[in-house]
Structures are given as C-alpha cells and as structure tokens.
Design a protein around this motif. Structure first.
Motif, PDB file in Angstrom:
ATOM      1  N   ARG A 178       0.796  -1.138  -0.132  1.00 32.98           N
ATOM      2  CA  ARG A 178       0.002   0.187  -0.102  1.00 32.98           C
ATOM      3  C   ARG A 178       0.845   1.317  -0.082  1.00 32.98           C
ATOM      4  NH1 ARG A 178      -1.620   3.261   4.368  1.00 32.98           N
ATOM      5  NH2 ARG A 178      -3.372   4.631   3.602  1.00 32.98           N
ATOM      6  N   GLY A 179       0.661   2.222  -0.784  1.00 30.00           N
ATOM      7  CA  GLY A 179       1.466   3.434  -1.042  1.00 30.00           C
ATOM      8  C   GLY A 179       2.519   3.324  -1.998  1.00 30.00           C
ATOM      9  N   GLY A 180       2.465   1.994  -2.444  1.00 28.25           N
ATOM     10  CA  GLY A 180       3.433   1.880  -3.701  1.00 28.25           C
ATOM     11  C   GLY A 180       3.062   1.164  -4.695  1.00 28.25           C
ATOM     12  N   VAL A 181       1.933   0.855  -5.055  1.00 26.44           N
ATOM     13  CA  VAL A 181       1.186   0.090  -6.085  1.00 26.44           C
ATOM     14  C   VAL A 181       1.386   0.800  -7.317  1.00 26.44           C
ATOM     15  CG1 VAL A 181      -0.854  -0.896  -7.052  1.00 26.44           C
ATOM     16  CG2 VAL A 181      -0.542  -0.868  -4.332  1.00 26.44           C
ATOM     17  N   SER A 182       2.138   0.297  -8.157  1.00 28.35           N
ATOM     18  CA  SER A 182       2.190   0.811  -9.533  1.00 28.35           C
ATOM     19  C   SER A 182       1.252  -0.093 -10.587  1.00 28.35           C
ATOM     20  CB  SER A 182       3.725   0.533 -10.287  1.00 28.35           C
ATOM     21  OG  SER A 182       3.827   0.805 -11.549  1.00 28.35           O
ATOM     22  N   PRO A 183       0.758   0.621 -11.557  1.00 24.71           N
ATOM     23  CA  PRO A 183       0.002  -0.006 -12.480  1.00 24.71           C
ATOM     24  C   PRO A 183       0.877  -0.913 -13.491  1.00 24.71           C
ATOM     25  CG  PRO A 183       0.165   2.399 -13.361  1.00 24.71           C
ATOM     26  CD  PRO A 183       0.738   2.079 -11.651  1.00 24.71           C
ATOM     27  N   VAL A 184       2.056  -0.729 -13.363  1.00 27.50           N
ATOM     28  CA  VAL A 184       2.804  -1.655 -14.229  1.00 27.50           C
ATOM     29  C   VAL A 184       3.807  -2.533 -13.521  1.00 27.50           C
ATOM     30  CG1 VAL A 184       5.032  -1.322 -15.917  1.00 27.50           C
ATOM     31  CG2 VAL A 184       3.248   0.519 -15.725  1.00 27.50           C
ATOM     32  N   GLY A 185       3.624  -3.960 -13.881  1.00 29.23           N
ATOM     33  CA  GLY A 185       4.623  -4.917 -13.323  1.00 29.23           C
ATOM     34  C   GLY A 185       3.985  -5.542 -12.252  1.00 29.23           C
ATOM     35  N   THR A 186       2.479  -5.618 -12.143  1.00 25.59           N
ATOM     36  CA  THR A 186       1.789  -6.437 -11.259  1.00 25.59           C
ATOM     37  C   THR A 186       2.084  -7.802 -11.329  1.00 25.59           C
ATOM     38  OG1 THR A 186      -0.230  -6.293 -12.606  1.00 25.59           O
ATOM     39  CG2 THR A 186       0.259  -4.494 -10.832  1.00 25.59           C
ATOM     40  N   ARG A 187       1.962  -8.518 -10.148  1.00 22.92           N
ATOM     41  CA  ARG A 187       2.244  -9.937 -10.135  1.00 22.92           C
ATOM     42  C   ARG A 187       1.375 -10.690 -11.423  1.00 22.92           C
ATOM     43  NH1 ARG A 187       2.250 -11.207  -4.091  1.00 22.92           N
ATOM     44  NH2 ARG A 187       4.307 -11.484  -3.861  1.00 22.92           N
ATOM     45  N   LYS A 188       0.143 -10.514 -11.464  1.00 22.62           N
ATOM     46  CA  LYS A 188      -0.400 -10.721 -12.828  1.00 22.62           C
ATOM     47  C   LYS A 188      -1.028  -9.391 -13.169  1.00 22.62           C
ATOM     48  CE  LYS A 188      -3.704 -13.593 -11.952  1.00 22.62           C
ATOM     49  NZ  LYS A 188      -4.921 -14.467 -11.115  1.00 22.62           N
ATOM     50  N   PRO A 189      -1.187  -9.602 -14.805  1.00 27.83           N
ATOM     51  CA  PRO A 189      -1.691  -8.427 -15.361  1.00 27.83           C
ATOM     52  C   PRO A 189      -3.146  -8.136 -14.816  1.00 27.83           C
ATOM     53  CG  PRO A 189      -1.226 -10.120 -16.967  1.00 27.83           C
ATOM     54  CD  PRO A 189      -1.029 -10.659 -15.543  1.00 27.83           C
ATOM     55  N   TYR A 190      -3.704  -6.996 -14.439  1.00 29.60           N
ATOM     56  CA  TYR A 190      -5.098  -6.744 -14.232  1.00 29.60           C
ATOM     57  C   TYR A 190      -5.660  -5.711 -15.368  1.00 29.60           C
ATOM     58  CZ  TYR A 190      -4.088  -9.369  -9.844  1.00 29.60           C
ATOM     59  OH  TYR A 190      -3.826 -10.386  -9.125  1.00 29.60           O
ATOM     60  N   PRO A 191      -6.815  -5.685 -15.710  1.00 27.99           N
ATOM     61  CA  PRO A 191      -7.330  -4.539 -16.582  1.00 27.99           C
ATOM     62  C   PRO A 191      -7.110  -3.319 -15.643  1.00 27.99           C
ATOM     63  CG  PRO A 191      -8.900  -6.272 -16.127  1.00 27.99           C
ATOM     64  CD  PRO A 191      -7.680  -6.609 -15.223  1.00 27.99           C
ATOM     65  N   LEU A 192      -6.748  -2.182 -16.296  1.00 29.98           N
ATOM     66  CA  LEU A 192      -6.269  -0.784 -15.635  1.00 29.98           C
ATOM     67  C   LEU A 192      -7.532   0.027 -16.355  1.00 29.98           C
ATOM     68  CD1 LEU A 192      -4.776   1.168 -14.095  1.00 29.98           C
ATOM     69  CD2 LEU A 192      -3.391   1.393 -16.135  1.00 29.98           C
ATOM     70  N   TYR A 193      -8.018   0.841 -15.267  1.00 29.92           N
ATOM     71  CA  TYR A 193      -9.159   1.953 -15.889  1.00 29.92           C
ATOM     72  C   TYR A 193      -8.332   3.180 -15.549  1.00 29.92           C
ATOM     73  CZ  TYR A 193     -12.087  -1.649 -17.040  1.00 29.92           C
ATOM     74  OH  TYR A 193     -12.542  -3.145 -17.710  1.00 29.92           O
ATOM     75  N   LEU A 194      -7.923   3.956 -16.479  1.00 33.16           N
ATOM     76  CA  LEU A 194      -7.093   5.366 -15.971  1.00 33.16           C
ATOM     77  C   LEU A 194      -8.166   6.337 -16.346  1.00 33.16           C
ATOM     78  CD1 LEU A 194      -4.490   6.763 -15.743  1.00 33.16           C
ATOM     79  CD2 LEU A 194      -4.068   6.551 -18.362  1.00 33.16           C
TER      80      LEU A 194
END
Length: 159
Positions: free
Chosen positions: A102-118
């Motif tokens: 928490r406080g360091g979650v990047s939308p890039v490089g997650t353990r598994k790719p998740y859909p991102l809503y920007l």
C-alpha cells in the motif's frame, strides 16, 4: 538521494522502450496519501495518479488510476468494467494480489496483469505521475505510454 536500483515497473518500461523519469521523495509513514506524494514531488495533485485495486462481481480484480485529489467512483468503475458492483480490496489483499505494498502500487509490473482503468483526465497532461512500485519513488510518463506499458504486460502473458 537518487535510487540505486530500478524498480520492476521501470525495468518493464526500459524493455518496452518507453521514456520516463523516476522521481524520489521522502516517505512519511504517517501520511501515505496521494496528495502528500504530489506535494513531495512538486506536482499538482491533478497530475499525480494513485493506483487503487478493486474487485468486480463479474470480472474479479481490476485497477483504477485516478488523480490524487479525487475519490474513486465505484459505480462508474463498475459500469466501465462490465460489473454490477465493484469494491476496493482490503489493504491486506493488496500485496498478495499485486506484489506491491500500500502506498507503492504501480499499474505496471503487477504479479498478474489486471485490467487498468485510467481516469479520462490523464489525457489533459503531457506527463502524469504514477507509483514506480515502491514507496518513495514515482514514475513520470505520458498517459499513452502508461497504457502501452500495461498492454505490453498482457502481450507478454499471451506469448
């Protein structure tokens, strides 16, 4: 002090040839809020995007990147993602799901790719800031490049 090691997210951007800047800041464990991060890196909160992890009733885990000074509209995210209902995941689930604290979650490089809503306001900026994957470091990059980096994660899984 400049970062000695690149984060996983930065390595992904390097691999994809995506230009970015890393900006370090002093972490305040008592205030991990995105507006505080924006102030610490000298950018307006509208240009600094926090990454939130949610779960939809139909699509499971997804992420939303929204400006630091806003609250997530769960109904709008549900509609955009094809869910009837979306809830933020519990803080204790963030690390196991994403690999990030928490406080360091990047939308890039997650353990598994998740859909991102920007958030659509990202296109108002030439450069936005998102977490580089650790507390105390932000990545500055173009919104289109962020979308390209996230798409590259899906492509890597499909190979």
């Amino acid at each position: 002090m400049p970062r000695k090691e690149k984060t996983n997210a930065a390595r992904i951007l390097d691999r994809e040839g995506i230009p970015y800047e890393l900006r370090d800041y002093e972490v305040d464990e008592n205030d991990l809020s995105a507006p505080h991060v924006a102030q610490a890196i000298g950018m307006p909160p509208e240009q600094v995007f926090k990454t939130l992890v949610a779960r939809g009733d139909r699509t499971s885990v997804l992420m939303a990147c929204i400006p630091a000074n806003t609250e997530l509209d769960l109904k709008a995210l549900a509609a955009a993602s094809g869910n009837k209902k979306v809830e933020l995941v519990a803080v204790k689930e963030v690390l196991p799901l994403t690999g990030y604290m928490r406080g360091g979650v990047s939308p890039v490089g997650t353990r598994k790719p998740y859909p991102l809503y920007l958030d659509e306001t990202a296109i108002l900026w030439d450069v936005i800031s998102v977490s580089a994957g650790v507390r105390g470091c932000q990545m500055l990059l173009a919104p289109d490049d962020l979308a390209r980096a996230v798409s590259a994660q899906y492509a890597a899984i499909a190979k």
